[in-house]
Design a protein around this motif. Structure first.
Motif, mmCIF file in Angstrom:
data_model
loop_
_atom_site.group_PDB
_atom_site.id
_atom_site.type_symbol
_atom_site.label_atom_id
_atom_site.label_comp_id
_atom_site.label_asym_id
_atom_site.label_seq_id
_atom_site.Cartn_x
_atom_site.Cartn_y
_atom_site.Cartn_z
ATOM 1 N N THR A 51 0.817 -1.218 0.000
ATOM 2 C CA THR A 51 0.000 0.000 0.000
ATOM 3 C C THR A 51 0.846 1.262 0.000
ATOM 4 N N ASP A 52 2.093 1.168 0.475
ATOM 5 C CA ASP A 52 2.967 2.334 0.407
ATOM 6 C C ASP A 52 4.356 1.978 -0.111
ATOM 7 N N ASN A 53 4.479 0.794 -0.735
ATOM 8 C CA ASN A 53 5.772 0.399 -1.310
ATOM 9 C C ASN A 53 5.616 -0.176 -2.714
ATOM 10 N N ILE A 114 -4.671 5.999 10.928
ATOM 11 C CA ILE A 114 -4.580 6.310 9.502
ATOM 12 C C ILE A 114 -4.165 7.770 9.300
ATOM 13 N N ARG A 115 -4.762 8.672 10.060
ATOM 14 C CA ARG A 115 -4.424 10.093 9.936
ATOM 15 C C ARG A 115 -2.932 10.321 10.204
ATOM 16 N N ASP A 116 -2.438 9.683 11.266
ATOM 17 C CA ASP A 116 -1.026 9.852 11.615
ATOM 18 C C ASP A 116 -0.110 9.277 10.533
ATOM 19 N N GLU A 117 -0.478 8.107 10.008
ATOM 20 C CA GLU A 117 0.353 7.461 8.997
ATOM 21 C C GLU A 117 0.323 8.233 7.679
ATOM 22 N N ILE A 118 -0.826 8.822 7.334
ATOM 23 C CA ILE A 118 -0.927 9.641 6.120
ATOM 24 C C ILE A 118 0.032 10.830 6.210
ATOM 25 N N SER A 126 -1.967 13.051 -2.094
ATOM 26 C CA SER A 126 -1.925 11.956 -3.065
ATOM 27 C C SER A 126 -2.088 10.626 -2.333
ATOM 28 N N LEU A 127 -3.241 10.469 -1.720
ATOM 29 C CA LEU A 127 -3.489 9.309 -0.867
ATOM 30 C C LEU A 127 -3.885 8.092 -1.704
#
Length: 336
Positions: A51-53, A114-118, A126-127
């Protein structure tokens, strides 16, 4: 609740080596839980890691066998635990798709984790949709195994809340209890600080003591640890609170009476930072030395780690397929 009724689901993202924060957070609990008669499923969450890699999938692929090696090193028994690869159980993806229809975007955006990780990843403008919805996938992971207990750190509580909500909605729509509402198992150590004292220990920040570190590296990282900036002389009274070295001693020192004596001595003065760090090195070596002995060989052990995943994924897929079938039937989804 008796061991016979316990099913545990836990896991980690394969994005780098595990560290003492992971061990204190849930790995130690997993090792203890495997001694019971319940079922323990441990997921190598590669799908979640993408999801982020997604632009660096080789990083995830390389970390997968290393993660299994970390599991074996810390004492997880592949005969007692089912260790599997998330992407090798496609039924979890179908459960995720069904669960997405029960969760609003607003509900996900309210999730504080989720907010913290974003913010941490710079995704404000650009989520990726996969990243926003990974709490739904996590609910599918938990409920797909009918997990009754989920060992997590405090920052993961909002994720478990979503899994509980989803189970409740499925059961209500089905008119019967298909999925249990999971119980959180919190670790004694809620948050282990990084060696720099500025943030929690993190793979991405590299401010941790890793389970695979050599004795020399462990000593080097302990020497880097933040203590009390006002403890300038050995005779000065020092603060234990906020002192990274004492945070690690509190997490891993088994002789609690000796720890209490050290804390009192440091507070009144007369105990130097060098002596405290030397004690911590000894404590960590007592913990990590057996892990080095159990760790599979980096080259020859790779095939062993992948075979563990293959065999575990077959077992995991069979379990989740049964749950998916019941969820589909409960929701009235047509099956050809």
């Amino acid at each position: 609740m008796s061991d016979e009724t316990i099913t545990v689901l836990t896991g980690d993202r394969p994005t780098g080596p595990l560290h003492l924060g992971h061990y204190a957070g849930s790995l130690a609990q997993r090792v203890e839980m495997q001694k019971g008669d319940g079922r323990i499923f441990i997921m190598v969450a590669d799908s979640q890691a993408y999801t982020d890699n997604i632009g660096d999938t080789s990083k995830v692929s390389a970390a997968i066998p290393e993660l299994v090696a970390d599991y074996v090193a810390c004492g997880l028994d592949v005969e007692r635990c089912t260790i599997f690869l998330q992407s090798a159980v496609p039924e979890l993806a179908e459960l995720t798709q069904l669960f997405m229809n029960l969760t609003s975007v607003t509900r996900l955006q309210r999730n504080p984790t989720i907010r913290d990780e974003i913010k941490k990843r710079g995704f404000e403008n650009s989520l990726p949709m996969g990243f926003l919805s990974y709490p739904v996938a996590q609910a599918a992971d938990i409920l797909g195994f009918r997990a009754t207990h989920v060992p997590v750190g405090g920052d993961q509580l909002p994720m478990i809340e979503l899994a509980v909500e989803t189970a409740s909605k499925i059961n209500r729509l089905a008119g019967r209890a298909i999925l249990p509402e999971p119980t959180v198992v919190l670790s004694r150590v809620e948050r282990l600080p990084g060696v720099d004292g500025k943030a929690k220990a993190s793979k991405s920040l590299g401010n941790a003591v890793f389970l695979s570190d050599s004795p020399a590296e462990v000593k080097r990282r302990v020497q880097m640890m933040f203590t009390d900036p006002d403890h300038l002389k050995v005779s000065d009274p020092g603060k234990v609170e906020g002192n990274v070295v004492f945070s690690y001693l509190d997490a891993f020192m088994t002789d609690r009476e000796r720890l209490a004596d050290m804390q009192a001595h440091y507070r009144r003065g007369g105990l130097g930072d060098g002596s405290v760090k030397k004690e911590l090195v000894a404590v960590l070596e007592e913990l990590l030395a057996p892990m080095r002995e159990r760790r599979p060989d980096p080259v020859a052990g790779r095939d062993f780690c992948l075979q563990v995943l293959r065999e575990g994924s077959v077992v995991a897929r069979d379990v989740v397929a049964g749950v998916l079938s019941e969820v589909r039937a409960g929701l009235g989804v047509l099956t050809l």
